[in-house]
Structure formats: C-alpha cells, structure tokens
Design an enzyme around this catalytic site. Structure first.
Site, PDB file in Angstrom:
ATOM      1  N   VAL A 161       0.882  -1.167   0.000  1.00  0.00           N
ATOM      2  CA  VAL A 161       0.000   0.000   0.000  1.00  0.00           C
ATOM      3  C   VAL A 161       0.919   1.215   0.000  1.00  0.00           C
ATOM      4  O   VAL A 161       1.666   1.438   0.945  1.00  0.00           O
ATOM      5  CB  VAL A 161      -0.936   0.001   1.223  1.00  0.00           C
ATOM      6  N   SER A 162       0.874   1.967  -1.083  1.00  0.00           N
ATOM      7  CA  SER A 162       1.813   3.075  -1.271  1.00  0.00           C
ATOM      8  C   SER A 162       1.690   4.115  -0.166  1.00  0.00           C
ATOM      9  O   SER A 162       0.652   4.247   0.490  1.00  0.00           O
ATOM     10  CB  SER A 162       1.565   3.746  -2.616  1.00  0.00           C
TER      11      SER A 162
END
Length: 240
Positions: free
Chosen positions: A76-77
């Site tokens: 998850v950036s």
C-alpha cells in the site's frame, strides 16, 4: 503505584494531521481528494501494522504482501504518492475508474471521490492480494467496489468504458486494452519506466494518441503480466 494507561491515538485525528501535512507539502489541492483521505480508515488496510502513527505518516509505505518465494508482490503506497496520483487523475464525481494493481485502500479513496453515482473497479493478478483487498473493503463498507482477479494487461472489459485508469504498479508500456477501454476524453495515470527512471505520467486521450505535458518521479512495484502482442497507442510526452 498506579500505572498510567497508554493512550491510543484517535485515527480520525491522525487522518486530519495526514491531510494537513499533505497540504503543507503542496501535494494536495482537491477538496474531494482531501475529504477522501480524511474519511477512509487507512489502518484497516494495514492489519500487520499496529503503529497508527506510522500508518498515517505521509511517507510510509505499508507492509508488503509477498509471493510464496518471498519476493514482493504488493504494497500500500505512501499517502504522498497516492495523493499525487489522485490529483494527476483529476477524478470527478460520477466517473467510472479502473485501478490496476490492488491493495484496497486506494480503491476506497477513489470510491469516495466518485461518490454513489460513480463506479470503481480494481484488478490484480495475485489471488492473495485480491482476497485481502476484498476482505478489507468489505470490513470498511466498500463492498460496491468491483475487485477482480485477472491479468491487468487485458484491462477489465466487463466494467468498461472507464473515464480514468489509474495504474499503481510500475509499467514499461501501455497495452492496447487500456486504450480500448478508455473513454474518448479519458485519462490514464501510469508510472512508466524508461531511461532507467520511473515517471508518473497523466496521459490524455485524443483518438488513438495519448499526450502528456508533465510528469512526477516515483517508485513502484513492477507490473507482473504475461507478454502480449498488439499495436500500442502512440505516446507523446512533452518536455517538463
């Protein structure tokens, strides 16, 4: 002696601080994107991370999902990257959006921006990533997002056409299916790697040509896909 209870941070307060930090960094301008970031519980998409301050830090990438051989499959950036992509995409209420590379959280942000009249589809080639995304989205009330297990090279034709395609994995080209499933005035935001550097580029469609006039640098997990054949869209990137 009485022990002092440990205070658990309020996620809503941390989200507000995250939004404020993104504004201070000059990365957040859209009120719709700001509202989405202030609403979606990012910590619910990070079951392996208990440090809420870390989860809501604007430069922290959440714990990656790994393939069986230990290689990195999905992350998850960091929110500063997600904010940049959402701003570049200029997503509007009522739009149909395809996200390529699923984690759940970013799809939930997009769903907040498009609202009840829009539609969001997120696709990933890894079954474990898709199952995790479905579980997290269901737990946070975003069941209406279409979560698809497929090779994203072919897009997701059953939910097309799309006003926006947002690619959250590093790519080397733009497959023909992505252009074919994009509306006539649609936009693709994609991290393209060329000359040894990954650039986040927002391409606007004009016929069979995709044109961009600026880019932002960034790092992404590479796109996993099969080799494909076909004619690519013409890409035009003007100097920054």
């Amino acid at each position: 002696m009485t022990a002092t209870p440990i205070q658990t941070p309020d996620p809503a307060v941390l989200r507000a601080a995250m939004v404020a930090s993104l504004r201070e960094q000059g990365l957040l301008h859209s009120e719709r994107v700001a509202a989405a970031l202030a609403t979606v519980p990012r910590h619910a998409f990070a079951p392996g991370e208990s440090d809420l301050a870390k989860v809501y830090d604007t430069h922290t990438t959440l714990e990656p999902v790994l393939f069986a051989d230990g290689s990195q499959s999905s992350v998850v950036s960091a929110t500063h990257i997600q904010a940049i992509q959402l701003e570049m995409a200029d997503v509007q209420p009522g739009m149909r959006v395809l996200e390529i590379g699923s984690g759940g959280y970013n799809a939930a942000l997009i769903a907040e921006v498009v609202g009840p009249d829009g539609a969001v589809t997120t696709v990933d080639i890894d079954a474990g990533v898709v199952e995790r995304a479905r579980t997290c989205l269901a737990a946070t009330g975003y069941e209406r997002i279409n979560v698809v297990l497929a090779d994203a090279e072919h897009g997701v034709p059953e939910h097309a056409p799309y006003d926006r395609i947002i690619v959250t994995v590093g790519a080397w080209d733009i497959p023909p299916a992505w252009l074919a499933q994009l509306t006539e005035k649609g936009r693709i935001v994609v991290p393209l790697r060329f000359a040894g550097i990954t650039r986040m580029i927002a391409f606007d469609r004009t016929g069979d040509t995709l044109t961009a006039d600026s880019y932002r640098l960034g790092g992404f997990v590479p796109l996993c896909r099969s080799r494909h054949n076909g004619t690519y869209a013409d890409l035009v990137v003007m100097p920054n």
